[in-house]
Design a protein around this motif. Structure first.
Motif, short mmCIF file in Angstrom:
data_model
loop_
_atom_site.label_atom_id
_atom_site.label_comp_id
_atom_site.label_asym_id
_atom_site.label_seq_id
_atom_site.Cartn_x
_atom_site.Cartn_y
_atom_site.Cartn_z
N LEU A 152 -0.14 4.34 -2.35
CA LEU A 152 -1.56 4.70 -2.55
C LEU A 152 -1.67 6.21 -2.71
CD1 LEU A 152 -3.60 2.49 -0.04
CD2 LEU A 152 -2.98 2.04 -2.41
N THR A 157 0.83 -1.22 0.00
CA THR A 157 0.00 0.00 0.00
C THR A 157 0.86 1.27 0.00
OG1 THR A 157 -0.10 -0.08 2.41
CG2 THR A 157 -1.95 -1.07 1.23
N VAL A 189 -5.88 -2.09 7.30
CA VAL A 189 -6.84 -1.26 6.55
C VAL A 189 -8.26 -1.73 6.90
CG1 VAL A 189 -7.41 -0.30 4.27
CG2 VAL A 189 -5.16 -1.29 4.65
#
Ligand code: URA
Length: 209
Positions: A48, A45, A92
């Protein structure tokens, strides 16, 4: 290898060594997989997209960064994918989840879908496909095929171990999908197990055999 990120953080490598050890218990294996998935999740991630939102701190107003776009999707390839999924959801918590169940037809060797459940708007989301072992890549390729058939266009593949043969096949089938792994192992054996590997990830995780 192009399109492949090996997460070589010392904590990942240390935990992976304990997971590979055949004397590690089921409970230990599961705990380590959860821990390692946090570290792999951090890497997958990393880039992002961010936007900003206006908030009030106790002192003043600020433009603060937040993730842009719709919530991402973790797509777990059953059943071993669920071991990575749990830690990723700690990281997340607002992510959406897809589950993909596939089995291999004995005659045609084709991956047959027996379960598929995903958010409807896959085309608007980043989809991170999770499966601990990229071995022959048959199920990984089929899982991405199914997700693309339902509209996914922005995908990443996250595993714990990858075989060079699996990376080659997966990348040939889906060159647009980057792979993240903790290790590229030596090779596959004749039964499709990764060498040196860690055995059957599902069995190690759930204490089956
Ligand atoms: N799946 C596993 O669980 N282990 C391997 O070594 C290969 C595929």
């Amino acid at each position: 290898m192009q399109g492949v990120t090996v997460v070589d953080h010392p904590l990942v490598q240390h935990k992976l060594t304990i997971m590979r050890d055949k004397n590690t218990s089921t409970a230990g294996f599961r705990r380590l997989l959860r821990e390692i998935s946090l570290l792999l999740g951090y890497e997958v991630t990393r880039n992002l997209e961010l936007t900003t939102t206006t908030i009030e701190t106790p002192i003043e107003t600020m433009e603060a960064p937040v993730l842009e776009g719709k919530k991402l999707v973790f797509a777990s390839v059953l059943r071993a994918g669920n071991g990575l999924l749990e830690g990723l959801l700690d990281l997340v918590p607002a992510a959406r989840v897809a589950h993909i169940g596939l089995y291999r037809d004995h005659d045609t060797l084709e991956a047959i879908e027996y379960f598929f459940k995903a958010p409807g708007d896959l085309g608007d989301r980043l989809v991170i496909v999770v499966d601990p072992m990229l071995a022959t890549a048959n199920s990984a390729i089929a899982a991405v095929d199914k997700l693309k058939a339902r509209g996914a266009t922005n995908l990443r593949f996250l595993c714990l171990l990858a075989a060079p043969e699996g990376i080659e096949r997966f990348t040939a089938a889906h060159p647009d999908v980057p792979i993240y792994t903790a290790s590229i192992d030596r090779q596959l054996n004749e039964k499709g197990y990764i060498l040196p590997g860690l055995g059957d990830a599902g069995d190690r995780m759930y204490g089956t055999k």
